[in-house]
Enzyme design. Structure first.
Site, PDB file in Angstrom:
ATOM      1  N   GLY A  88       0.820  -1.203   0.000  1.00  0.00           N
ATOM      2  CA  GLY A  88       0.000   0.000   0.000  1.00  0.00           C
ATOM      3  C   GLY A  88       0.854   1.253   0.000  1.00  0.00           C
ATOM      4  N   THR A 147      10.063  -8.279 -12.130  1.00  0.00           N
ATOM      5  CA  THR A 147       9.310  -9.513 -12.311  1.00  0.00           C
ATOM      6  C   THR A 147       8.109  -9.518 -11.377  1.00  0.00           C
ATOM      7  OG1 THR A 147      11.298 -10.696 -12.944  1.00  0.00           O
ATOM      8  CG2 THR A 147       9.456 -12.034 -12.176  1.00  0.00           C
ATOM      9  N   CYS A 178       3.444   1.609  11.372  1.00  0.00           N
ATOM     10  CA  CYS A 178       4.726   1.981  10.783  1.00  0.00           C
ATOM     11  C   CYS A 178       5.563   2.843  11.709  1.00  0.00           C
ATOM     12  CB  CYS A 178       4.513   2.732   9.492  1.00  0.00           C
ATOM     13  SG  CYS A 178       3.625   1.754   8.312  1.00  0.00           S
TER      14      CYS A 178
END
Lengths: 399, 399
Positions: B77, B243, B331
């Protein structure tokens, strides 16, 4: 015929991406549903997750001979390269704005440098020789007072050539210029040590050595300033925000540990298979050129240009026979233009179109190589019969 | 006592991150060792991987009511938010350089906007009321001719408040200003539809709704220009190189499908548990303040400030009892400063220190809530007995 099952399934495209090893998946599994905490959380769930990523950091550090705390986990090798080029350059903008890269860098380096160029940096792209080698003297000659960063890849994923990184490292160090190497194609495949290489930053990707997709890392030497690509949380010492992908990091750690342990046996096995192909293919198909350096190349990599035909057509017909290979780099193969790497090596455009890249891995054996040596020649013959270029060649030859 | 096993293990920190559901892990498993191709490869291995991520793209599109081709997969996110803020602003730099965000955005939005500000953009940070609500009129009043982007989060992960996004969407549309919403805390938890919300871009994260860590997406409305954060390959229509993390994308797709299907039952179950906590906790502990809006809030979210003590101390003592919760955002919780969200809501610094965030998920039941209601009050009592603030308060009260 399209629905006929191939006799054999042969994956020779390990440089596009690897499967994860059984031990890697096993190491990852507990981190999806059992040990699922956020490593930043202040409770037991968080502690367990944090310990897991710190263990993985150690495993990766051992593989590249670095200190543990200097490793920044990313989501891919491409992200690591972008973070290196943009983050290191922006950290040194007060000193200068000149950057040196080679013409055969991966697009995540080359295009990142081009983006900086558009934003006011100056870029020198040094050439390579016919083997894809950078001449260290070219670096020395191009370093200026305002040069802040040199980025030369360790090994090239398209042609397998290994660069003289340690030599370039000495030049960069003497000139007091930061030196980054994209070691995505080599980390885990050949021994490397950041101190012996004399680099200041190194990119790697887990899915190049049997770790999971979504795992990568940038190693940056202590005290080197790195401006993050992304803002947000305190993760990775404020250098890369977002909840850590614990399972992927654990998987890359385990893969790093296995790569370090199994490297001698892998190199021995892979280089034998590689040599069987390098010897066998030009013998079975005329007008086949080995690309890259004949000896200074990755042990699990064999790349060719097959004249008079296009790589794409070969890929499709090999696929029908159950064989997976690449033409050009994995990232650009869907948009088949002639590889910038081959062009930089001086290979003519029409020959570069016929490039084939075989990359060897843990599940391959001699029978796989022999299967390719059996199936590819009739494919080439059939395609050449349809090729106007080949018709022209034959006509001229007959004279 | 430190080594005594807790009576119960209660994870009430689903907003920090979720475990993956059994069905999600099952969907992911084949993509590690069986279907391991690179989605960009031109062979059967690549085709299978490509089909898998396109199916996942559809599943995510259904969850948010968008077109399939407008979804850009990211690694989190936070990456989606950085890509939105930096990528949309840079795409419109010819039109203007003014950006509006709210004071309670996640740091991946707020700090990304600050980075742009340092690079010459102008930033207006609109305030919120005591419930954490943005007043749509504030947006209308702050839009200027050179305003290019408004970014207001859909729901706040720290206080649970849901913003009037559809109203702001109308204002932005009338003013012809791009509107991004960070829906990381809400996607998969409450119904949302990009068209009803009237947004042009929306961020989400798989590990907020039982998908894996390392999965996220940015939805961007067709024809809106987005400058990539990273350069490299052709993946995600050239918007996000590297990738593709196939297994993570597949897992997020499956989690999106399950979230869409189970949303009514989850909301019903979670909101009952939430209400039990919102009713029970202030009854059991005096001087406990519910933070966020009393009704316009996420169904699985209960947040409080407990006066006279610090969140960190409560987290540690709850952890000993086997209870996992957060204080502030996931966080930043390791660097315990008072939350910028609570401060923006006008909560005094010393009260904001005592914040606790309970987020409810699929493995919780009433007994979990009752366990918290049993264990937390004596912890608070003990901490208050050691608190100089509480002593001062009692002294003043006795007067």
């Amino acid at each position: 015929m399209g629905n006929v099952k191939p006799e054999r399934k042969v994956y020779l495209d390990y440089f596009a991406t690897t499967p994860v090893l059984p031990e890697v998946l096993e190491a990852m599994l507990p981190y999806f549903r059992e040990i699922y905490g956020n490593p930043q959380s202040m409770h037991a769930w968080g502690d367990e997750a944090r310990e897991a990523i710190e263990k993985a950091r150690e495993q990766v550090a051992v593989l590249i001979g670095s200190s543990v705390e200097e490793i920044v986990f990313t989501s891919s090798g491409s992200e690591a390269n972008n973070l290196a080029i943009k983050g290191l350059a922006q950290g040194l903008v007060a000193k200068g704005k000149h950057i040196i890269v080679s013409a055969i860098e991966h697009f995540s380096v080359l295009h990142a440098a081009r983006t900086l160029e558009k934003a006011g940096f100056e870029l020198t792209v040094v050439p390579v020789d016919k083997y894809g080698l950078v001449d260290p003297n070219e670096i020395a000659q191009n370093i200026r007072k305002d040069t802040i960063l040199v980025s030369i890849m360790h090994a090239n994923g398209e042609v397998g050539t290994i660069q003289p990184i340690a030599e370039i490292g000495k030049i960069a160090r003497n000139a007091e210029v930061l030196f980054h190497t994209d070691a995505v194609a080599s980390t885990g495949n050949i021994p490397l040590d950041v101190n012996k290489l004399g680099v200041d930053a190194l990119s790697l990707a887990g899915n190049q050595f049997y770790g999971p997709k979504g795992s990568g890392a940038l190693w940056v030497r202590k005290k080197v300033r790195l401006v993050p690509l992304m803002d947000g949380g305190v993760q990775e010492n404020g250098r890369r925000p977002g909840t850590e992908n614990v399972a992927a990091i654990v998987g890359m750690g385990k893969a790093a540990e296995l790569a370090a342990k199994d490297m001698p046996s892998r190199i021995s096995k892979f280089s034998q298979l590689r040599d069987r192909l390098i010897k066998g293919l030009p013998a079975a198909i005329d007008h086949t050129i080995l690309t890259g350096h004949p000896t200074q190349r990755l042990p699990n990599h064999a790349s060719f240009c097959i004249e008079f035909i296009e790589g794409e057509a070969m890929l499709l017909m090999l696929n029908i026979q159950g064989i997976a290979v690449s033409s050009g780099s994995a990232c650009t193969s869907k948009a088949l233009k002639a590889s910038h790497v081959l062009i930089a090596m001086g290979i003519p455009h029409e020959i570069a179109q016929g490039s084939l890249l075989f990359s060897i891995g843990v599940d391959n054996n001699e029978a796989d190589i022999d299967y390719v040596l059996e199936k590819l020649p009739p494919i080439v013959e059939r395609l050449r019969q349809m090729s106007p270029l080949y018709a022209k060649f034959l006509k001229e030859k007959r004279g």
